[in-house]
Design a protein around this motif. Structure first.
Motif, PDB file in Angstrom:
ATOM      1  N   GLU A 179       4.819  76.798 132.353  1.00 45.56           N
ATOM      2  CA  GLU A 179       4.246  76.335 133.624  1.00 45.56           C
ATOM      3  C   GLU A 179       3.531  77.473 134.347  1.00 45.56           C
ATOM      4  O   GLU A 179       2.559  77.267 135.063  1.00 45.56           O
ATOM      5  N   TRP A 180       4.035  78.677 134.161  1.00 46.18           N
ATOM      6  CA  TRP A 180       3.436  79.855 134.789  1.00 46.18           C
ATOM      7  C   TRP A 180       1.967  79.987 134.375  1.00 46.18           C
ATOM      8  O   TRP A 180       1.112  80.326 135.190  1.00 46.18           O
ATOM      9  N   ILE A 181       1.680  79.667 133.105  1.00 45.98           N
ATOM     10  CA  ILE A 181       0.308  79.768 132.595  1.00 45.98           C
ATOM     11  C   ILE A 181      -0.658  78.895 133.403  1.00 45.98           C
ATOM     12  O   ILE A 181      -1.827  79.248 133.587  1.00 45.98           O
ATOM     13  N   ASP A 182      -0.155  77.765 133.884  1.00 41.53           N
ATOM     14  CA  ASP A 182      -1.035  76.822 134.577  1.00 41.53           C
ATOM     15  C   ASP A 182      -1.526  77.336 135.930  1.00 41.53           C
ATOM     16  O   ASP A 182      -2.360  76.685 136.559  1.00 41.53           O
ATOM     17  N   PHE A 183      -1.007  78.467 136.371  1.00 38.61           N
ATOM     18  CA  PHE A 183      -1.534  79.066 137.592  1.00 38.61           C
ATOM     19  C   PHE A 183      -2.777  79.923 137.309  1.00 38.61           C
ATOM     20  O   PHE A 183      -3.319  80.551 138.209  1.00 38.61           O
ATOM     21  N   PHE A 184      -3.207  79.945 136.039  1.00 36.35           N
ATOM     22  CA  PHE A 184      -4.426  80.673 135.670  1.00 36.35           C
ATOM     23  C   PHE A 184      -5.565  79.687 135.419  1.00 36.35           C
ATOM     24  O   PHE A 184      -5.328  78.547 134.999  1.00 36.35           O
ATOM     25  N   THR A 185      -6.804  80.144 135.653  1.00 36.43           N
ATOM     26  CA  THR A 185      -7.964  79.358 135.240  1.00 36.43           C
ATOM     27  C   THR A 185      -8.089  79.442 133.708  1.00 36.43           C
ATOM     28  O   THR A 185      -7.453  80.303 133.073  1.00 36.43           O
ATOM     29  N   ASP A 186      -8.897  78.568 133.139  1.00 33.04           N
ATOM     30  CA  ASP A 186      -9.057  78.581 131.681  1.00 33.04           C
ATOM     31  C   ASP A 186      -9.532  79.932 131.158  1.00 33.04           C
ATOM     32  O   ASP A 186      -9.144  80.359 130.067  1.00 33.04           O
ATOM     33  N   ASP A 187     -10.387  80.591 131.951  1.00 35.42           N
ATOM     34  CA  ASP A 187     -10.881  81.913 131.538  1.00 35.42           C
ATOM     35  C   ASP A 187     -10.104  83.038 132.230  1.00 35.42           C
ATOM     36  O   ASP A 187     -10.588  84.164 132.345  1.00 35.42           O
ATOM     37  N   GLY A 188      -8.921  82.706 132.675  1.00 34.69           N
ATOM     38  CA  GLY A 188      -8.121  83.663 133.440  1.00 34.69           C
ATOM     39  C   GLY A 188      -7.705  84.870 132.620  1.00 34.69           C
ATOM     40  O   GLY A 188      -7.306  84.742 131.457  1.00 34.69           O
ATOM     41  N   VAL A 189      -7.773  86.035 133.240  1.00 35.07           N
ATOM     42  CA  VAL A 189      -7.415  87.293 132.583  1.00 35.07           C
ATOM     43  C   VAL A 189      -6.062  87.760 133.111  1.00 35.07           C
ATOM     44  O   VAL A 189      -5.807  87.685 134.319  1.00 35.07           O
ATOM     45  N   TYR A 190      -5.199  88.215 132.202  1.00 35.24           N
ATOM     46  CA  TYR A 190      -3.916  88.777 132.603  1.00 35.24           C
ATOM     47  C   TYR A 190      -3.694  90.078 131.850  1.00 35.24           C
ATOM     48  O   TYR A 190      -3.678  90.091 130.614  1.00 35.24           O
ATOM     49  N   LYS A 191      -3.545  91.166 132.611  1.00 37.95           N
ATOM     50  CA  LYS A 191      -3.324  92.470 131.992  1.00 37.95           C
ATOM     51  C   LYS A 191      -2.158  93.177 132.656  1.00 37.95           C
ATOM     52  O   LYS A 191      -1.969  93.067 133.869  1.00 37.95           O
ATOM     53  N   ILE A 192      -1.406  93.918 131.859  1.00 40.44           N
ATOM     54  CA  ILE A 192      -0.409  94.847 132.399  1.00 40.44           C
ATOM     55  C   ILE A 192      -0.839  96.245 131.976  1.00 40.44           C
ATOM     56  O   ILE A 192      -0.987  96.521 130.779  1.00 40.44           O
ATOM     57  N   VAL A 193      -1.061  97.104 132.953  1.00 42.39           N
ATOM     58  CA  VAL A 193      -1.630  98.426 132.701  1.00 42.39           C
ATOM     59  C   VAL A 193      -0.727  99.494 133.314  1.00 42.39           C
ATOM     60  O   VAL A 193      -0.367  99.390 134.492  1.00 42.39           O
ATOM     61  N   PRO A 194      -0.336 100.509 132.557  1.00 42.36           N
ATOM     62  CA  PRO A 194       0.425 101.614 133.160  1.00 42.36           C
ATOM     63  C   PRO A 194      -0.427 102.312 134.218  1.00 42.36           C
ATOM     64  O   PRO A 194      -1.618 102.568 133.995  1.00 42.36           O
ATOM     65  N   LYS A 195       0.193 102.632 135.342  1.00 40.80           N
ATOM     66  CA  LYS A 195      -0.530 103.253 136.445  1.00 40.80           C
ATOM     67  C   LYS A 195      -1.224 104.551 136.000  1.00 40.80           C
ATOM     68  O   LYS A 195      -2.346 104.839 136.404  1.00 40.80           O
ATOM     69  N   GLU A 196      -0.531 105.298 135.156  1.00 36.30           N
ATOM     70  CA  GLU A 196      -1.092 106.562 134.679  1.00 36.30           C
ATOM     71  C   GLU A 196      -2.446 106.328 133.981  1.00 36.30           C
ATOM     72  O   GLU A 196      -3.417 107.045 134.223  1.00 36.30           O
TER      73      GLU A 196
END
Lengths: 157, 157, 157
Positions: B28-45
């Motif tokens: 269900e969490w995925i449905d909060f994104f648009t079809d072309d939605g981008v999700y990234k996890i990036v280390p601050k460094e």
């Protein structure tokens, strides 16, 4: 959609009542409940499985009052300062004047040496009503993720 | 200035989507994104130095869906409960219907023994749009301060 | 009752100023204070007992500026990333344009190895005024619950 003024009043209820605990004014904290107000602390594991065991179960304001009196007498060795961070408030529904609201909390405790640690995280599942314009807890169920340690501690969360 | 109703809708998006993760409803969490939605996890460094390495990079909703499927199959040994506290939401700008919003998070995890610990802190850098009146993530970049441990863990933050 | 727009402006002040600290823009952080702005960090134990000892005491913006300059020169061995979560904002009163507002904070620090830990929890006790429409700190008293360790650390909270 819950009205902005209603959201604000309920949010204020959450913050003011937490501030009573953080400043050790537990007797005043009780006054944020209705006379028939329910307060429970339930381990998440039990809640998820539908098991009946709870950590705290008060069915009305008198039971809450008794609990605070007993805490004042018994709990003389567990000195600490509470500090709540309440977040992620979600206004779920309103039905006949009863607002269902959930929010996450992180509760930190600091001991007399001034060392702070995470004490508990979890979720508040509340029923809030308005009495003479003032928001009150008709029901506050605290589902605690953290139940490994200190389950004997019975101070309010 | 972002309108109060818009702020509230975006805030609700943040809280509802986090609640999906906290209750392990990742599909269900995925449905909060648009079809072309981008999700990234990036280390601050890496983010601070402009380095390309990331922890998670999904370029659209299908990639997100694949990731969740693989998590459901692979991640059977990492049982835990998430609990998010999202705070300090800052509404930066709106441009052609795209809202740039940043917020801080603290993510706690509780293991099956009921012990809770701080898992990750960082900042969400989001682009939010409205589709048929519903707020959606067009982009969610999670900059994680915490990258010493568990960088192999690939559950959503 | 504080007006919604005023609440929002003061909330934005809290979040924007914290973000300056989190991104190590301490020189900009100072600009959220009035020229005669007071900034103090006080251990809760001393505050509760009325003891005069404080950790940081700046009586005006020049003293704040001096402190930041000295931090920039002296504090070269204490590299870390701050991350604030500010919550439970309570709008207490307004008197002659001065808003008394309190809020809780949890401050996390991440070291260069990417390990995050709880650094400090406590309460902000603020006096906020509006100058040319912009909210500013006339006074920010930080009462820190956590005073066991790192009391020698003098970076802003």
């Amino acid at each position: 959609m819950t009205l902005p003024e209603t959201r604000q009043s309920i949010t204020d209820l959450f913050y003011e009542s937490a501030h009573c605990i953080d400043t050790d004014r537990l007797e005043e904290w009780i006054d944020f409940f209705t006379d028939d107000g329910v307060y429970k602390i339930v381990p998440k594991e039990n809640y998820d499985r539908g098991l009946p065991a709870v950590i705290v179960w008060c069915d009305n304001k008198d039971m809450l009052r008794d609990r605070i009196v007993s805490l004042r007498n018994a709990n003389i060795y567990n000195f600490h300062t509470d500090r709540h961070i309440i977040g992620n408030i979600r206004f779920l529904s309103e039905d006949a004047g009863v607002h269902a609201v959930e929010s996450n909390y992180a509760l930190y405790q600091t001991d007399p040496e001034g060392e702070s640690r995470l004490f508990s995280v979890g979720i508040y599942m509340d029923k809030v009503v308005f009495l003479d314009g003032a928001a009150k807890f008709k029901e506050r169920i605290v589902i605690v993720d953290t139940c490994a340690v200190h389950s004997m501690v019975s101070t309010p969360i």
